[in-house]
Design an enzyme around this catalytic site. Structure first.
Site, PDB file in Angstrom:
ATOM      1  N   HIS A 106       0.838  -1.209   0.000  1.00  0.00           N
ATOM      2  CA  HIS A 106       0.000   0.000   0.000  1.00  0.00           C
ATOM      3  C   HIS A 106       0.874   1.261   0.000  1.00  0.00           C
ATOM      4  O   HIS A 106       0.521   2.278  -0.617  1.00  0.00           O
ATOM      5  CB  HIS A 106      -0.898   0.040   1.251  1.00  0.00           C
ATOM      6  CG  HIS A 106      -1.922  -1.059   1.331  1.00  0.00           C
ATOM      7  ND1 HIS A 106      -1.934  -2.001   2.329  1.00  0.00           N
ATOM      8  CD2 HIS A 106      -2.987  -1.348   0.540  1.00  0.00           C
ATOM      9  CE1 HIS A 106      -2.959  -2.824   2.162  1.00  0.00           C
ATOM     10  NE2 HIS A 106      -3.614  -2.454   1.079  1.00  0.00           N
ATOM     11  N   GLY A 116      -3.532  -1.112  -7.197  1.00  0.00           N
ATOM     12  CA  GLY A 116      -2.396  -2.011  -7.404  1.00  0.00           C
ATOM     13  C   GLY A 116      -2.683  -3.102  -8.416  1.00  0.00           C
ATOM     14  O   GLY A 116      -3.802  -3.596  -8.523  1.00  0.00           O
TER      15      GLY A 116
HETATM   16  P1  AMP Z   1      -6.744  -3.837  -0.274  1.00  0.00           P
HETATM   17  O1  AMP Z   1      -6.557  -3.010   0.951  1.00  0.00           O
HETATM   18  O2  AMP Z   1      -6.115  -5.174  -0.202  1.00  0.00           O
HETATM   19  O3  AMP Z   1      -8.154  -3.828  -0.766  1.00  0.00           O
HETATM   20  O4  AMP Z   1      -5.910  -3.085  -1.415  1.00  0.00           O
HETATM   21  C1  AMP Z   1      -6.018  -1.715  -1.620  1.00  0.00           C
HETATM   22  C2  AMP Z   1      -5.199  -1.364  -2.822  1.00  0.00           C
HETATM   23  O5  AMP Z   1      -3.857  -1.737  -2.605  1.00  0.00           O
HETATM   24  C3  AMP Z   1      -5.668  -2.089  -4.102  1.00  0.00           C
HETATM   25  O6  AMP Z   1      -5.544  -1.207  -5.210  1.00  0.00           O
HETATM   26  C4  AMP Z   1      -4.686  -3.220  -4.198  1.00  0.00           C
HETATM   27  O7  AMP Z   1      -4.499  -3.694  -5.499  1.00  0.00           O
HETATM   28  C5  AMP Z   1      -3.432  -2.566  -3.658  1.00  0.00           C
HETATM   29  N1  AMP Z   1      -2.503  -3.578  -3.169  1.00  0.00           N
HETATM   30  C6  AMP Z   1      -2.703  -4.480  -2.174  1.00  0.00           C
HETATM   31  N2  AMP Z   1      -1.625  -5.288  -2.066  1.00  0.00           N
HETATM   32  C7  AMP Z   1      -0.748  -4.896  -3.015  1.00  0.00           C
HETATM   33  C8  AMP Z   1       0.533  -5.366  -3.444  1.00  0.00           C
HETATM   34  N3  AMP Z   1       1.124  -6.401  -2.864  1.00  0.00           N
HETATM   35  N4  AMP Z   1       1.127  -4.734  -4.483  1.00  0.00           N
HETATM   36  C9  AMP Z   1       0.521  -3.686  -5.091  1.00  0.00           C
HETATM   37  N5  AMP Z   1      -0.675  -3.204  -4.753  1.00  0.00           N
HETATM   38  C10 AMP Z   1      -1.310  -3.801  -3.733  1.00  0.00           C
END
Ligand code: AMP
Length: 284
Positions: A40, A150
């Protein structure tokens, strides 16, 4: 420990963004579900290249979880999240309550057909409706110049690009590279559910995708490459596989036969208590 005040209402978010705009600042939104990790943080870095002010939203969105999924158990670490956003140079944490986002009588849906129907959309019915709805709301509430997502959730990024275009939402959607832990496991808030043994097993997801990419690079068809990946997962005793597929980068159509256009390999599987996803580019 420096931290940031949390904005909880649409009204306060809009007031803050309006004040920045009055100063001529560009604004970025980074939507998350919290339990922030270094993946993040790279989204915040990315956002800072394109905007003067970065809002990180933290909202565990109930409508994108299925009835038997981990909504209640999903890690919630708001204090640590705020400190991490502050340390990374973010400007605001927007963490609305569920009633703020879904007031009584809420009745609207956002459905994206096609790109939403396969992979996680097929394995988690309704998931992308929930994602499309909450991201639409966040974009309309914040009104950012850019929004960063991401490539860890590559299909989600394609779904978001599609409805932003279809609905003429005035924002530039930016994708940021998938970040991995040192051992190669895609960094995820859900990795907190894994034991050491689960982690070791989970690394095979990434290995399977790389095997598939290597097979395609040496001339294998999409089916043969996928079979090689599946054999690797079977050998690692990974049996609860939602999908392991090669799909066209843009249309998300399943690639069969020789890979002739930009594509990506996708996997989702249950490892221990966690459902993990990963993806990898297929170079031609
Ligand atoms: P989440 O909190 O898991 O819903 O993710 C929030 C944002 O962070 C989304 O756009 C995800 O794709 C991005 N994200 C989560 N993990 C990663 C990672 N390992 N690499 C890149 N982006 C990430």
């Amino acid at each position: 420990m420096t931290t940031l005040p949390v904005t909880r209402t649409v009204k306060d978010l809009r007031a803050a963004v309006a004040a920045w705009r009055a100063e001529g600042k560009r604004v970025a939104l980074v939507p998350t579900m919290g339990a922030l990790h270094h993946g993040h943080m790279t989204l915040i870095d990315h956002a800072k290249k394109y905007a003067d002010k970065v809002v990180v939203s933290v909202f565990v969105n109930p409508t994108q979880f299925g009835p038997n999924e981990d909504f209640d158990a999903y890690p919630r670490t708001e204090k640590e999240d705020c400190a991490m956003v502050a340390a990374q140079g973010g400007d605001m944490v927007y963490a609305p309550t569920v009633p703020e986002m879904y007031p009584d009588g809420f009745a609207t849906k956002v459905t994206v057909s096609g790109v939403s129907d396969v992979l996680c959309g097929a394995a988690r019915p309704g998931h992308f409706d929930g994602v499309a709805l909450i991201v639409t709301k966040l974009l309309l509430q914040c009104g950012p110049d850019v929004a960063v997502f991401g490539e860890k959730d590559f299909q989600q990024l394609q779904v978001i690009r599609r409805f932003v275009r279809d609905l003429d939402i005035p924002v530039e959607v930016l994708g940021a590279p998938l970040i991995r832990d040192e051992d190669g496991l895609a960094t995820s808030s859900r990795n907190k559910y894994l034991t050491d043994a689960d982690r070791a097993q989970g690394l095979n997801l990434h290995r399977a995708l790389k095997t598939m990419a290597a097979a395609v690079a040496s001339g294998a068809s999409a089916q043969d490459a996928t079979q090689q990946g599946r054999a690797l997962l079977t050998q690692a005793d990974i049996t609860q596989i939602d999908y392991l597929e090669i799909r066209d980068l843009e249309t998300m159509a399943l690639v069969e036969g020789p890979v002739k256009a930009p594509a990506r390999a996708y996997v989702a599987a249950k490892i221990g208590k966690a459902r993990l996803i990963d993806n990898w580019p297929i170079a031609l």
